[in-house]
Design an enzyme around this catalytic site. Sequence first.
Site, PDB file in Angstrom:
ATOM      1  CG  HIS A 179     116.044  39.282  66.802  1.00  0.00           C
ATOM      2  ND1 HIS A 179     117.347  39.352  67.266  1.00  0.00           N
ATOM      3  CD2 HIS A 179     115.894  38.022  66.318  1.00  0.00           C
ATOM      4  CE1 HIS A 179     117.950  38.195  67.073  1.00  0.00           C
ATOM      5  NE2 HIS A 179     117.091  37.376  66.488  1.00  0.00           N
ATOM      6  CD  GLU A 199      99.827  47.919  55.326  1.00  0.00           C
ATOM      7  OE1 GLU A 199     100.201  47.838  54.148  1.00  0.00           O
ATOM      8  OE2 GLU A 199     100.373  48.659  56.167  1.00  0.00           O
ATOM      9  CG  HIS A 227     114.698  34.030  68.815  1.00  0.00           C
ATOM     10  ND1 HIS A 227     115.647  33.063  69.061  1.00  0.00           N
ATOM     11  CD2 HIS A 227     115.198  34.761  67.785  1.00  0.00           C
ATOM     12  CE1 HIS A 227     116.667  33.214  68.220  1.00  0.00           C
ATOM     13  NE2 HIS A 227     116.413  34.245  67.434  1.00  0.00           N
ATOM     14  CG  HIS A 246     115.825  34.810  62.241  1.00  0.00           C
ATOM     15  ND1 HIS A 246     114.663  34.794  62.982  1.00  0.00           N
ATOM     16  CD2 HIS A 246     116.841  34.761  63.138  1.00  0.00           C
ATOM     17  CE1 HIS A 246     114.966  34.723  64.271  1.00  0.00           C
ATOM     18  NE2 HIS A 246     116.277  34.718  64.398  1.00  0.00           N
ATOM     19  CD  GLU A 306     119.000  30.182  63.881  1.00  0.00           C
ATOM     20  OE1 GLU A 306     118.538  29.082  63.512  1.00  0.00           O
ATOM     21  OE2 GLU A 306     118.948  30.593  65.051  1.00  0.00           O
TER      22      GLU A 306
END
Length: 273
Positions: A141, A169, A210, A139, A116
């Site tokens: 999950h 918040e 994802h 990145h 990525e």
Amino acid sequence: MTKFVDSAIVQKMCEVTRQSYERYWDERNGGNVSVRVLDEEVAGYEDNTAVIRSFELGFDASAIAGYYYLTTGTGRYFRNVFNQPTLDLGLVRISEDGRSADLLWGFEDGGKPTSEFPSHLMSHIERLKVNPDQRVVFHCHPTNVIALTFTQELDERHLSRLLWKMQAESLVVFPEGVGVIPYMTPGTTEIGAATAAKMGEYQAVIWPHHGLFASGVSLDETYGLVEVIEKAAMIFSQVSAQGGVIKQDITDHQLQELADAFGVTPHPGFLEV
């Protein structure tokens, strides 16, 4: 650059990746992180210009030519980074023509940057246009965020409002809301371009089914952004588990009052006030 492993930025990367794994955000080899390393953070380490090997990027990154990035490796497990950073992390410098990245430290067993990485760099380029202090792309999950993409309309206004209303918040931390792209195959320049297009407007972009792409000026701030988004999604999951009947929530008027109190500006058109 053998002593670079002792640098503060490497130690922080080890800490953040370990915590992310322990929160079940990055199972197996899922997830990747990159952080722009400042010139002064590289200065002082010997032989900081020797290129070990180079990697093609597959797109034009000349906008960030000469910049340094510390990144996790492809196929690497976050749970291992803390104990073997010289294998699972790599410091690269973007070439002058922007077509490749030169490895200066790390990946000692022949590894290479996350698949990525081009997506990260595309987002770095866009976030730098918004904030020149932008340094991190993360990145992961997060379970409850992913779950939302199976049950909720994949609409930025809808998801942003839902997450804002779950806890006070949320609006303060991500007043622009969250971006969303269609489901796309990961590890491609196409998903990188689609994410980067959203990064001009949002600090966090959901990849349906994802995970999440988040950005910030530091590893702590970016990790904190993910924490808040995932906590809001978790609260919604708990509400749904309790029957899903919401008898009271934070109103749009109260959200605007909250924004005014903390000096933030909600995404235009997302509140009904």
